[in-house]
Write an enzyme that holds these catalytic residues in place. Structure first.
Site, PDB file in Angstrom:
ATOM      1  N   PHE A 277       0.859  -1.188   0.000  1.00  0.00           N
ATOM      2  CA  PHE A 277       0.000   0.000   0.000  1.00  0.00           C
ATOM      3  C   PHE A 277       0.900   1.245   0.000  1.00  0.00           C
ATOM      4  CE2 PHE A 277      -1.981  -3.408   2.534  1.00  0.00           C
ATOM      5  CZ  PHE A 277      -3.151  -3.636   1.835  1.00  0.00           C
ATOM      6  N   ASP A 299       0.998  -1.208  -4.903  1.00  0.00           N
ATOM      7  CA  ASP A 299      -0.237  -0.435  -4.705  1.00  0.00           C
ATOM      8  C   ASP A 299      -1.170  -0.738  -5.869  1.00  0.00           C
ATOM      9  OD1 ASP A 299      -0.876   2.186  -2.744  1.00  0.00           O
ATOM     10  OD2 ASP A 299      -2.106   2.092  -4.559  1.00  0.00           O
ATOM     11  N   SER A 300      -2.473  -0.573  -5.627  1.00  0.00           N
ATOM     12  CA  SER A 300      -3.434  -0.830  -6.701  1.00  0.00           C
ATOM     13  C   SER A 300      -3.648   0.400  -7.578  1.00  0.00           C
ATOM     14  CB  SER A 300      -4.763  -1.296  -6.112  1.00  0.00           C
ATOM     15  OG  SER A 300      -5.216  -0.344  -5.187  1.00  0.00           O
ATOM     16  N   ASP A 349       0.614  -0.671   5.273  1.00  0.00           N
ATOM     17  CA  ASP A 349      -0.113   0.559   5.635  1.00  0.00           C
ATOM     18  C   ASP A 349      -1.391   0.645   4.799  1.00  0.00           C
ATOM     19  OD1 ASP A 349      -0.794   3.024   6.670  1.00  0.00           O
ATOM     20  OD2 ASP A 349       0.511   4.145   5.313  1.00  0.00           O
ATOM     21  N   CYS A 389      -5.435   2.556  10.156  1.00  0.00           N
ATOM     22  CA  CYS A 389      -5.934   3.934  10.280  1.00  0.00           C
ATOM     23  C   CYS A 389      -7.451   3.915  10.438  1.00  0.00           C
ATOM     24  CB  CYS A 389      -5.504   4.789   9.093  1.00  0.00           C
ATOM     25  SG  CYS A 389      -6.116   4.181   7.518  1.00  0.00           S
TER      26      CYS A 389
HETATM   27  N1  SAH Z   1       1.850   4.368   3.039  1.00  0.00           N
HETATM   28  C1  SAH Z   1       1.355   5.422   2.218  1.00  0.00           C
HETATM   29  C2  SAH Z   1      -0.119   5.674   2.382  1.00  0.00           C
HETATM   30  C3  SAH Z   1      -0.997   4.468   2.103  1.00  0.00           C
HETATM   31  S1  SAH Z   1      -2.646   4.877   1.810  1.00  0.00           S
HETATM   32  C4  SAH Z   1       2.185   6.669   2.467  1.00  0.00           C
HETATM   33  O1  SAH Z   1       3.035   6.671   3.362  1.00  0.00           O
HETATM   34  O2  SAH Z   1       1.991   7.663   1.766  1.00  0.00           O
HETATM   35  C5  SAH Z   1      -3.321   3.372   1.277  1.00  0.00           C
HETATM   36  C6  SAH Z   1      -2.971   2.952  -0.133  1.00  0.00           C
HETATM   37  O3  SAH Z   1      -3.528   1.664  -0.354  1.00  0.00           O
HETATM   38  C7  SAH Z   1      -3.502   3.816  -1.258  1.00  0.00           C
HETATM   39  O4  SAH Z   1      -2.430   4.230  -2.052  1.00  0.00           O
HETATM   40  C8  SAH Z   1      -4.429   2.895  -2.079  1.00  0.00           C
HETATM   41  O5  SAH Z   1      -4.313   3.110  -3.474  1.00  0.00           O
HETATM   42  C9  SAH Z   1      -3.899   1.554  -1.720  1.00  0.00           C
HETATM   43  N2  SAH Z   1      -4.817   0.407  -1.786  1.00  0.00           N
HETATM   44  C10 SAH Z   1      -6.067   0.323  -1.314  1.00  0.00           C
HETATM   45  N3  SAH Z   1      -6.544  -0.933  -1.423  1.00  0.00           N
HETATM   46  C11 SAH Z   1      -5.548  -1.659  -2.001  1.00  0.00           C
HETATM   47  C12 SAH Z   1      -5.407  -3.030  -2.356  1.00  0.00           C
HETATM   48  N4  SAH Z   1      -6.387  -3.907  -2.107  1.00  0.00           N
HETATM   49  N5  SAH Z   1      -4.264  -3.426  -2.894  1.00  0.00           N
HETATM   50  C13 SAH Z   1      -3.253  -2.560  -3.139  1.00  0.00           C
HETATM   51  N6  SAH Z   1      -3.328  -1.255  -2.779  1.00  0.00           N
HETATM   52  C14 SAH Z   1      -4.457  -0.809  -2.233  1.00  0.00           C
END
Ligand code: SAH
Length: 446
Positions: A277, A299-300, A349, A389
């Site tokens: 993520f 990330d997705s 995260d 979060c």
């Molecule tokens: N760690 C990051 C913030 C993460 S926010 C930082 O420090 O800036 C959460 C992220 O998860 C987002 O970018 C969103 O696109 C991604 N996300 C949400 N669901 C997901 C999934 N099932 N698989 C991969 N990424 C995902």
């Protein structure tokens, strides 16, 4: 810059001068309601505040307000006196008619009112918001976060006495997010005060969070003051990040993880890192700068990954050590497990799985799933940085979920550190909901 935007000045309400006859007025209000006679104007009137609309609570339902929790839930409301419009200031009183607080009314939310002030003599007007904003900005300056960083959460909603208002600063651009009817009511006043006190080149509104639907509020995005620069960048502990203010997630960047990202950077040297993520590469960039042997980031969101790649270039970091994968983390972790891949440091995260406690059970399964896989992918002695979060998951519950995940993964692990949001995201003691971000650093024992 466009500071000359027309202003809509809301009529300030006046403090109560007694309100002893409140119960009688409530009864009268009830009868009027029944008669459904056309109601007079719903605007709070200036002058005698006994004439202001009010909320009367059911007997015994004043307790949370007496503990200074700033929300009035619809189930606690006995009746509404007058016909306040959404966003209007109302007096909240206990069943005996005693004043409890001034609050913003929202008939379309489960949270019928959010408290502005506990002081009966307070006047909720532009000067009130100027005082609250100035106090929050002063507190931020005192944190001394500006060394090597120019991004900061300036206003943090309830915890700054400003329910529903988030303002993040990215260098000289402010991004404002309104999440309550009360704040909607004061939008122009707030923008004026921020323009005066921070002199940004732009104030951009990103009121498009999912929570707005629960408040009966439509999405509202766009420039409020000034003009949005073509490229916005934030500096964090000397690292540069491009921020997509208009289309990025939340207000464009996750400032709450600043300190936790820095900690990861200090522990990454020589390690093979997996950042799940990753969004625009926050933890990945710190790990690269900290001397990681390699960083695989997943990330997705394609858009986020594109920015992440640019961020590596922007900082002159070694892009050959960085691999970016556009994938669903739940699936990607299973693939890595099946390939028998191992890492020395893993960051998990994820987004908010449980916005409220009602989603806790489903969210718990998701947290357990990714953490179980995370534990399996770690070498002995490896570190897991794992976060939630979700407001609906408490610190205790989160720790229990992680303990269950370790058990099922067949590993023993120690908590090395407990983590929270950075200091520019303070938590009001009487508002534990403000402590939404929780993290654990775990070390898998050899
Ligand atoms: N760690 C990051 C913030 C993460 S926010 C930082 O420090 O800036 C959460 C992220 O998860 C987002 O970018 C969103 O696109 C991604 N996300 C949400 N669901 C997901 C999934 N099932 N698989 C991969 N990424 C995902």
């Amino acid at each position: 810059m466009n500071p000359a935007k027309p202003k809509t000045h809301s009529t300030p309400h006046r403090p109560s001068q007694g309100g002893k006859d409140f119960r009688k007025r409530v009864q009268r209000g009830k009868q009027q309601d029944e008669a459904r006679a056309p109601q007079p104007t719903s605007k709070p009137r200036a002058g005698n505040a006994a004439a202001n609309p009010g909320i009367l609570l059911k007997a015994g339902r004043e307790k949370s307000l007496q503990r200074r929790h700033p929300w009035v839930f619809s189930g606690a409301v006995e009746c509404i006196d007058g016909t306040p419009a959404s966003g209007d200031t109302v007096a909240v009183r206990d069943a005996a008619g005693n004043f409890l607080a001034w609050a913003a009314y929202n008939p379309d939310s489960q949270i019928t009112a959010r408290v502005w002030s506990w002081r009966e003599q307070e006047i909720i007007d532009a000067a009130f918001f100027r005082r609250r904003i100035s106090a929050a900005l002063h507190a931020r300056r005192a944190l001394g976060l500006e060394r090597d960083s120019n991004g900061m959460r300036l206003l943090h909603g309830e915890s700054d006495g400003l329910p529903g208002l988030i303002v993040d600063r990215y260098d000289d651009v402010l991004v404002m997010q309104l999440g309550s009817a009360g704040m909607e009511h004061w939008r122009d006043t707030l923008a004026d005060i921020l323009q005066e006190s921070c002199a940004p080149v732009c104030i951009y509104e990103r009121s498009d969070s999912d929570g707005r639907a629960l408040e009966g509020l439509p999405k509202h995005c766009g420039v409020l003051r000034g003009a949005l620069p073509e490229a916005v960048e934030v500096m964090e502990n000397g690292l540069r990040f491009a921020v997509d203010v208009a289309a990025g997630q939340k207000t464009g960047f996750y400032l709450d993880q600043r300190d936790n990202r820095a900690l990861t950077g200090t522990l990454a040297a020589g390690r093979e890192v997996l950042n799940c993520f990753c969004y625009t590469g926050g933890f990945s960039l710190y790990a690269l700068r900290g001397g990681a042997a390699s960083v695989l980031s997943i990330d997705s969101s394609q858009e986020a990954l594109e920015i992440a790649r640019c961020n590596v270039e922007l900082n002159g970091l070694d892009s050959s050590k960085a691999e970016w994968q556009s994938a669903d983390v739940f699936e990607a972790l299973r693939k890595l497990r099946d390939q028998n891949r191992k890492f020395d440091l893993i960051v998990l995260d994820p987004p908010k799985f449980a916005p409220t406690a009602a989603f806790a059970e489903k969210a718990a399964r998701a947290y357990k799933d990714i953490n179980l896989l995370g534990f399996k992918l770690l070498r002995p002695g490896g570190l897991l940085f794992t976060y939630s979060c979700s407001g609906g998951i408490s610190d205790d519950l989160f720790q229990k979920i992680i303990a269950g995940a370790a058990l099922d993964a067949g590993v023993d692990a120690q908590i090395v550190k407990k983590l929270h949001a950075a200091a520019d995201h303070p938590v009001l003691l009487s508002f534990p909901e403000g402590a939404y971000l929780k993290g654990l650093v775990l070390r898998v024992t050899d």
